[in-house]
Write a protein that holds these residues in place. Structure first.
Motif, PDB file in Angstrom:
ATOM      1  N   PHE A 191      11.379   1.841 -25.640  1.00 23.37           N
ATOM      2  CA  PHE A 191      11.645   1.614 -27.063  1.00 23.37           C
ATOM      3  C   PHE A 191      13.115   1.440 -27.416  1.00 23.37           C
ATOM      4  CE2 PHE A 191      12.446   6.140 -26.833  1.00 23.37           C
ATOM      5  CZ  PHE A 191      13.420   6.356 -27.793  1.00 23.37           C
ATOM      6  N   LEU A 192      14.044   1.928 -26.599  1.00 24.43           N
ATOM      7  CA  LEU A 192      15.457   1.865 -26.972  1.00 24.43           C
ATOM      8  C   LEU A 192      16.003   0.443 -27.113  1.00 24.43           C
ATOM      9  CD1 LEU A 192      17.365   4.797 -25.213  1.00 24.43           C
ATOM     10  CD2 LEU A 192      17.160   4.310 -27.648  1.00 24.43           C
ATOM     11  N   PRO A 193      15.777  -0.470 -26.137  1.00 28.82           N
ATOM     12  CA  PRO A 193      16.357  -1.813 -26.286  1.00 28.82           C
ATOM     13  C   PRO A 193      15.952  -2.524 -27.573  1.00 28.82           C
ATOM     14  CG  PRO A 193      15.633  -1.480 -24.031  1.00 28.82           C
ATOM     15  CD  PRO A 193      15.120  -0.318 -24.827  1.00 28.82           C
ATOM     16  N   SER A 194      14.672  -2.487 -27.920  1.00 30.81           N
ATOM     17  CA  SER A 194      14.227  -3.170 -29.137  1.00 30.81           C
ATOM     18  C   SER A 194      14.776  -2.478 -30.386  1.00 30.81           C
ATOM     19  CB  SER A 194      12.701  -3.217 -29.194  1.00 30.81           C
ATOM     20  OG  SER A 194      12.153  -1.912 -29.126  1.00 30.81           O
ATOM     21  N   PHE A 195      14.818  -1.145 -30.377  1.00 36.32           N
ATOM     22  CA  PHE A 195      15.341  -0.413 -31.527  1.00 36.32           C
ATOM     23  C   PHE A 195      16.820  -0.715 -31.751  1.00 36.32           C
ATOM     24  CE2 PHE A 195      17.570   3.397 -33.071  1.00 36.32           C
ATOM     25  CZ  PHE A 195      16.988   3.526 -34.326  1.00 36.32           C
ATOM     26  N   VAL A 196      17.614  -0.653 -30.681  1.00 33.01           N
ATOM     27  CA  VAL A 196      19.045  -0.923 -30.794  1.00 33.01           C
ATOM     28  C   VAL A 196      19.287  -2.376 -31.193  1.00 33.01           C
ATOM     29  CG1 VAL A 196      21.225  -0.990 -29.516  1.00 33.01           C
ATOM     30  CG2 VAL A 196      19.642   0.903 -29.173  1.00 33.01           C
ATOM     31  N   THR A 197      18.485  -3.292 -30.664  1.00 32.84           N
ATOM     32  CA  THR A 197      18.633  -4.705 -31.020  1.00 32.84           C
ATOM     33  C   THR A 197      18.417  -4.925 -32.507  1.00 32.84           C
ATOM     34  OG1 THR A 197      17.927  -5.413 -28.809  1.00 32.84           O
ATOM     35  CG2 THR A 197      17.780  -7.034 -30.577  1.00 32.84           C
ATOM     36  N   ASN A 198      17.372  -4.314 -33.067  1.00 36.68           N
ATOM     37  CA  ASN A 198      17.105  -4.461 -34.501  1.00 36.68           C
ATOM     38  C   ASN A 198      18.243  -3.903 -35.342  1.00 36.68           C
ATOM     39  OD1 ASN A 198      14.556  -5.725 -34.356  1.00 36.68           O
ATOM     40  ND2 ASN A 198      13.561  -3.767 -33.934  1.00 36.68           N
ATOM     41  N   VAL A 199      18.795  -2.766 -34.906  1.00 41.65           N
ATOM     42  CA  VAL A 199      19.905  -2.163 -35.654  1.00 41.65           C
ATOM     43  C   VAL A 199      21.134  -3.067 -35.608  1.00 41.65           C
ATOM     44  CG1 VAL A 199      21.517  -0.225 -35.714  1.00 41.65           C
ATOM     45  CG2 VAL A 199      19.083   0.189 -35.319  1.00 41.65           C
ATOM     46  N   ILE A 200      21.474  -3.561 -34.420  1.00 39.74           N
ATOM     47  CA  ILE A 200      22.657  -4.412 -34.286  1.00 39.74           C
ATOM     48  C   ILE A 200      22.494  -5.703 -35.085  1.00 39.74           C
ATOM     49  CG2 ILE A 200      24.015  -5.788 -32.660  1.00 39.74           C
ATOM     50  CD1 ILE A 200      23.530  -3.645 -30.573  1.00 39.74           C
ATOM     51  N   GLN A 201      21.309  -6.308 -35.021  1.00 42.67           N
ATOM     52  CA  GLN A 201      21.085  -7.560 -35.746  1.00 42.67           C
ATOM     53  C   GLN A 201      21.159  -7.340 -37.255  1.00 42.67           C
ATOM     54  OE1 GLN A 201      17.468  -9.590 -34.683  1.00 42.67           O
ATOM     55  NE2 GLN A 201      18.209 -11.543 -35.428  1.00 42.67           N
ATOM     56  N   SER A 202      20.626  -6.227 -37.723  1.00 41.06           N
ATOM     57  CA  SER A 202      20.680  -5.933 -39.155  1.00 41.06           C
ATOM     58  C   SER A 202      22.120  -5.748 -39.622  1.00 41.06           C
ATOM     59  CB  SER A 202      19.864  -4.674 -39.464  1.00 41.06           C
ATOM     60  OG  SER A 202      18.503  -4.853 -39.112  1.00 41.06           O
ATOM     61  N   ILE A 203      22.921  -5.016 -38.842  1.00 40.51           N
ATOM     62  CA  ILE A 203      24.320  -4.805 -39.203  1.00 40.51           C
ATOM     63  C   ILE A 203      25.089  -6.124 -39.173  1.00 40.51           C
ATOM     64  CG2 ILE A 203      26.455  -3.670 -38.494  1.00 40.51           C
ATOM     65  CD1 ILE A 203      24.767  -1.362 -37.438  1.00 40.51           C
ATOM     66  N   TRP A 204      24.828  -6.938 -38.157  1.00 43.13           N
ATOM     67  CA  TRP A 204      25.521  -8.225 -38.034  1.00 43.13           C
ATOM     68  C   TRP A 204      25.200  -9.135 -39.215  1.00 43.13           C
ATOM     69  CZ3 TRP A 204      23.614 -12.914 -34.955  1.00 43.13           C
ATOM     70  CH2 TRP A 204      24.581 -13.924 -34.977  1.00 43.13           C
ATOM     71  N   TYR A 205      23.924  -9.211 -39.578  1.00 47.04           N
ATOM     72  CA  TYR A 205      23.531 -10.051 -40.705  1.00 47.04           C
ATOM     73  C   TYR A 205      24.124  -9.523 -42.009  1.00 47.04           C
ATOM     74  CZ  TYR A 205      20.228 -12.980 -38.117  1.00 47.04           C
ATOM     75  OH  TYR A 205      19.674 -13.901 -37.268  1.00 47.04           O
ATOM     76  N   ALA A 206      24.192  -8.187 -42.144  1.00 43.69           N
ATOM     77  CA  ALA A 206      24.759  -7.616 -43.364  1.00 43.69           C
ATOM     78  C   ALA A 206      26.236  -7.955 -43.508  1.00 43.69           C
ATOM     79  CB  ALA A 206      24.567  -6.099 -43.364  1.00 43.69           C
ATOM     80  N   ILE A 207      26.941  -8.068 -42.374  1.00 40.34           N
ATOM     81  CA  ILE A 207      28.365  -8.410 -42.414  1.00 40.34           C
ATOM     82  C   ILE A 207      28.563  -9.911 -42.591  1.00 40.34           C
ATOM     83  CG2 ILE A 207      30.498  -8.412 -41.054  1.00 40.34           C
ATOM     84  CD1 ILE A 207      29.528  -5.843 -39.727  1.00 40.34           C
ATOM     85  N   LYS A 208      27.756 -10.719 -41.909  1.00 38.06           N
ATOM     86  CA  LYS A 208      27.967 -12.164 -41.891  1.00 38.06           C
ATOM     87  C   LYS A 208      27.470 -12.845 -43.158  1.00 38.06           C
ATOM     88  CE  LYS A 208      27.133 -16.297 -39.078  1.00 38.06           C
ATOM     89  NZ  LYS A 208      26.526 -16.845 -37.845  1.00 38.06           N
TER      90      LYS A 208
END
Length: 333
Positions: free
Chosen positions: A12-29
């Protein structure tokens, strides 16, 4: 227990971390409620997710390998502050006396008793050539064999501890092939498994450690190198199973991607053939949230506007020319 925790982390860690990183990236971009922000059902969103996911899996793979190296217990050489295969018997006795005095229970109390016992055991192992060879190859568990007297006895005893790993790994790979799971690279996984079994057999039966592995892992004894190689195999197997289908799509995935591209092209065609604002708006909503498709739409609509303008100019020129001809005919009549 640690192995089960590691497997749960891979689950579960890779998918969970990926979703978090993508959400943060989209929020910044992208600004809030931006139409350019890719929607979750768009190809661009999935492409971004796959790239981040691959990076996260590779980072977690590196972490698991470094963690198993860090978690290895102190070996006999470290207890006596000796280099591998470079110490003399005189240096062994000297370092043993220093360590014994430093951690003797009469000096440090019960706190250092366990360390003192390990120091004495390390001295007994390294001062006996047969025990030292067995320890280097198979670790501390094999030296407690009461019926082993020669190097051959210790090798036979030590090999019994490695059979379960390869038997279990081969059984898991075979079962996954039968049920159709983990099909990506299954042939090469068997090749790597058998190759690693052959490499380990060479490592534990030769008198000196392999110089290549000693160069890569200079501070590890042979049995510690084997433990790290086992972890590398298991973690790499899981990592490749997760990112392999992304990096090298199967034929079914390629067909799915092709069908999706055809659907997009059909939608672009529908835009060109839209007869009203309502029809155009319904088609336009499909692409909302996908920046790449929005760009294609703008380009397509720009071309359509240019074609319309050229058509209008051509009709205007034809009408003007016809009017001039009629005026000339009247003048000459």
């Amino acid at each position: 227990m640690e192995n089960y925790v590691g497997l749960a982390g891979w689950a579960f860690l890779p998918s969970f971390v990926t979703n978090v990183i993508q959400s943060i990236w989209y929020a910044i971009k992208y600004p809030v409620n931006s139409a350019a922000k890719p929607a979750s059902n768009t190809p661009k969103y999935r492409r971004h997710y796959n790239r981040i996911y691959c990076a996260v899996v590779l980072a977690y793979l590196a972490y698991t390998i470094l963690e198993v190296d860090r978690a290895l217990p102190t070996n006999a050489y470290d207890y006596l502050d000796l280099g591998f295969h470079t110490f003399s018997q005189k240096q062994l006795r000297t370092n043993f006396r220093k360590a014994s005095l430093l951690y003797h229970p009469d000096k440090v109390g019960q706190v250092g008793q366990d360390t003192f016992v390990r120091i004495r055991a390390a001295h007994e192992i390294l001062s006996d050539p047969v025990l030292k060879t067995a320890y280097d190859r198979f670790g501390p568990d094999v030296v407690i064999c009461s019926t082993c007297k020669t190097n051959r006895d210790f090798v036979n005893q030590g090999l019994t501890s490695y059979y379960p790993f390869y038997f279990g790994s081969g059984l898991v790979l075979a079962l996954m092939s039968v049920v159709g799971k983990g099909q990506f690279g299954r042939y090469w996984r068997f090749v790597v498994l058998f190759s690693m079994a052959a490499l380990e057999l060479i490592m534990v039966t030769r008198p000196e450690p392999l110089w290549v592995l000693s160069w890569i892992m200079p501070n590890r004894v042979t049995f510690e190198q084997v433990i790290i190689l086992h972890q590398i195999f298991v973690s790499s197997f899981i990592a490749i199973s997760q990112i392999g289908p992304i990096l090298v799509p199967s034929k079914e995935q390629e067909k799915s991607n092709t069908k999706e591209l055809i659907d997009r092209l059909e939608l672009l065609t529908a835009i060109s053939n839209a007869e009203s604002i309502g029809q155009l708006q319904s088609v336009f909503d499909v692409f909302r949230g996908d920046e790449e498709c929005m760009t294609q739409l703008k380009r397509q609509m720009g071309m359509m506007a240019l074609d319309s303008r050229l058509t209008q100019d051509q009709l205007l020129n034809e009408t003007r020319n016809a009017a001039q001809r009629r005026l000339w005919q009247r003048k000459t009549a």
